[in-house]
Design a protein around this motif. Structure first.
Motif, PDB file in Angstrom:
ATOM      1  N   ALA A 249      -7.634  23.361 -37.590  1.00 49.67           N
ATOM      2  CA  ALA A 249      -8.980  23.392 -37.552  1.00 49.67           C
ATOM      3  C   ALA A 249      -9.467  21.954 -38.303  1.00 49.67           C
ATOM      4  O   ALA A 249     -10.481  21.280 -37.886  1.00 49.67           O
ATOM      5  N   LYS A 250      -8.820  21.434 -39.365  1.00 50.62           N
ATOM      6  CA  LYS A 250      -9.046  20.152 -39.598  1.00 50.62           C
ATOM      7  C   LYS A 250      -8.912  18.908 -38.536  1.00 50.62           C
ATOM      8  O   LYS A 250      -9.929  17.988 -38.453  1.00 50.62           O
ATOM      9  N   ALA A 251      -7.623  19.050 -37.746  1.00 51.60           N
ATOM     10  CA  ALA A 251      -7.514  18.242 -36.728  1.00 51.60           C
ATOM     11  C   ALA A 251      -8.790  18.246 -35.554  1.00 51.60           C
ATOM     12  O   ALA A 251      -9.289  17.175 -35.317  1.00 51.60           O
ATOM     13  N   GLU A 252      -9.258  19.318 -35.363  1.00 48.35           N
ATOM     14  CA  GLU A 252     -10.237  19.513 -34.458  1.00 48.35           C
ATOM     15  C   GLU A 252     -11.554  18.873 -34.851  1.00 48.35           C
ATOM     16  O   GLU A 252     -12.619  18.235 -34.234  1.00 48.35           O
ATOM     17  N   MET A 253     -11.606  19.400 -36.288  1.00 46.82           N
ATOM     18  CA  MET A 253     -12.913  18.554 -36.861  1.00 46.82           C
ATOM     19  C   MET A 253     -13.072  17.135 -36.872  1.00 46.82           C
ATOM     20  O   MET A 253     -14.070  16.571 -36.452  1.00 46.82           O
ATOM     21  N   VAL A 254     -11.843  16.635 -37.157  1.00 47.98           N
ATOM     22  CA  VAL A 254     -11.704  15.047 -37.108  1.00 47.98           C
ATOM     23  C   VAL A 254     -12.302  14.603 -35.678  1.00 47.98           C
ATOM     24  O   VAL A 254     -13.168  13.590 -35.722  1.00 47.98           O
ATOM     25  N   LEU A 255     -11.717  14.946 -34.763  1.00 47.40           N
ATOM     26  CA  LEU A 255     -12.067  14.616 -33.241  1.00 47.40           C
ATOM     27  C   LEU A 255     -13.512  15.075 -33.093  1.00 47.40           C
ATOM     28  O   LEU A 255     -14.095  14.158 -32.290  1.00 47.40           O
ATOM     29  N   ARG A 256     -13.937  16.171 -33.332  1.00 47.73           N
ATOM     30  CA  ARG A 256     -15.326  16.320 -33.249  1.00 47.73           C
ATOM     31  C   ARG A 256     -16.453  15.391 -33.975  1.00 47.73           C
ATOM     32  O   ARG A 256     -17.354  14.994 -33.315  1.00 47.73           O
TER      33      ARG A 256
END
Length: 302
Positions: A249-256
């Motif tokens: 979830a954090k990885a996706e958040m960084v990219l978003r």
């Protein structure tokens, strides 16, 4: 949990009543006397007859110049029925408390703000029996706070700025400066302000960015919106599974965050972030994503 922007727009003044008088003085330039005590009152104005009449927020301000009732109405759209209800509110409150009522309307819409600011005159032309002149806080006069230091000096006003202006190209710097400012106040108050802002963000991209920012500084996990996420993690029953889910979830958040800010993300950056399973590293990248000027800035000093 605050369930709507209507609730959040007026309940912020219940959380910090002094914000309302600061807004009158600094935003509307109304010479309202400095209060030495502010108390919340019952918002129910219903009489014996079975007709419900209720203001959104009602505060009593004690000043050296007298006692005032601050009537706060959150207004989402033009509603001509208010021509009858607002004068009723003020007359009823004056009769009940025998002190001066002041009507403040807060809205996120410029057209609604212009409508609400028009005086309500009852009677015949040239001889009005009653005139109501609302004070209006909206996107045309609430300051746009994008400077971190300014946000830190008055966090509630920065919250009001985000609630009022949280859409369009100016949303990103407003939310970023507020994120920094929230770290300077106590966590419980910050968590309440997080809910207010989340409830008022109508732009899906701005709302997602706000939740991503709050995840990065751990406030999202204090937020009731995250309870479902936590519950799902408990149902899995495995700490390893929860950690993997949080890392993803954090990885996706960084990219978003990078995408939302209009920063191009090369494939090698996307792959490196997506395959990282170190929560501490991902949190660092999330913090850098908020201020990065290019995707490679995530890996600065590495």
């Amino acid at each position: 949990m605050v369930g709507s922007s209507h609730e959040a727009l007026h309940r912020i003044f219940q959380k910090d009543p002094a914000l309302l008088t600061r807004a009158l003085q600094r935003v509307l330039h109304v010479p309202f006397p400095e209060p030495h005590e502010i108390a919340a009152l019952n918002v129910d104005l219903t009489e014996i007859e079975p007709v419900e009449r209720r203001v959104d927020t009602l505060l009593r301000a004690e000043t050296d110049e007298g006692t005032y009732l601050l009537v706060v109405e959150s207004q989402g759209k033009v509603d001509d029925r208010k021509r009858g209800s607002w004068p009723y509110y003020l007359s009823y409150l004056y009769e009940k408390y025998r002190c001066e009522p002041v009507l403040i309307v807060i809205t996120q819409n410029s057209a609604t703000a212009r409508w609400a600011a028009q005086p309500i005159r009852l009677g015949f032309p040239g001889w009005h029996s009653l005139t109501v002149r609302p004070l209006v806080l909206g996107p045309d006069n609430v300051p746009v706070i994008t400077d971190e230091r300014q946000a830190e000096r008055d966090v509630p006003l920065a919250v009001l700025s985000a609630m009022t202006h949280g859409r369009g190209p100016q949303a990103a710097p407003i939310l970023e400066s507020l994120t920094t400012a929230l770290k300077t106040i106590d966590p419980d108050s910050a968590a309440v302000f997080v809910q207010f802002v989340d409830s008022c963000l109508a732009d899906p991209q701005a709302k997602q960015m706000w939740r991503d920012l709050m995840t990065a500084i751990q406030y999202f996990w204090r937020h009731p919106l995250a309870e479902q996420v936590r519950e799902e993690g408990r149902e899995q029953g495995l700490e390893e599974g929860r950690e993997q889910g949080r890392a993803q979830a954090k990885a996706e958040m960084v990219l978003r965050v990078l995408e939302w800010r209009g920063i191009a993300v090369p494939e090698h950056v996307s792959e490196r972030v997506a395959t990282c399973d170190d929560p501490a590293q991902l949190e660092l990248w999330a913090q850098r994503a908020v201020h990065a000027t290019c995707a490679e800035d995530l890996f600065a000093e590495e």
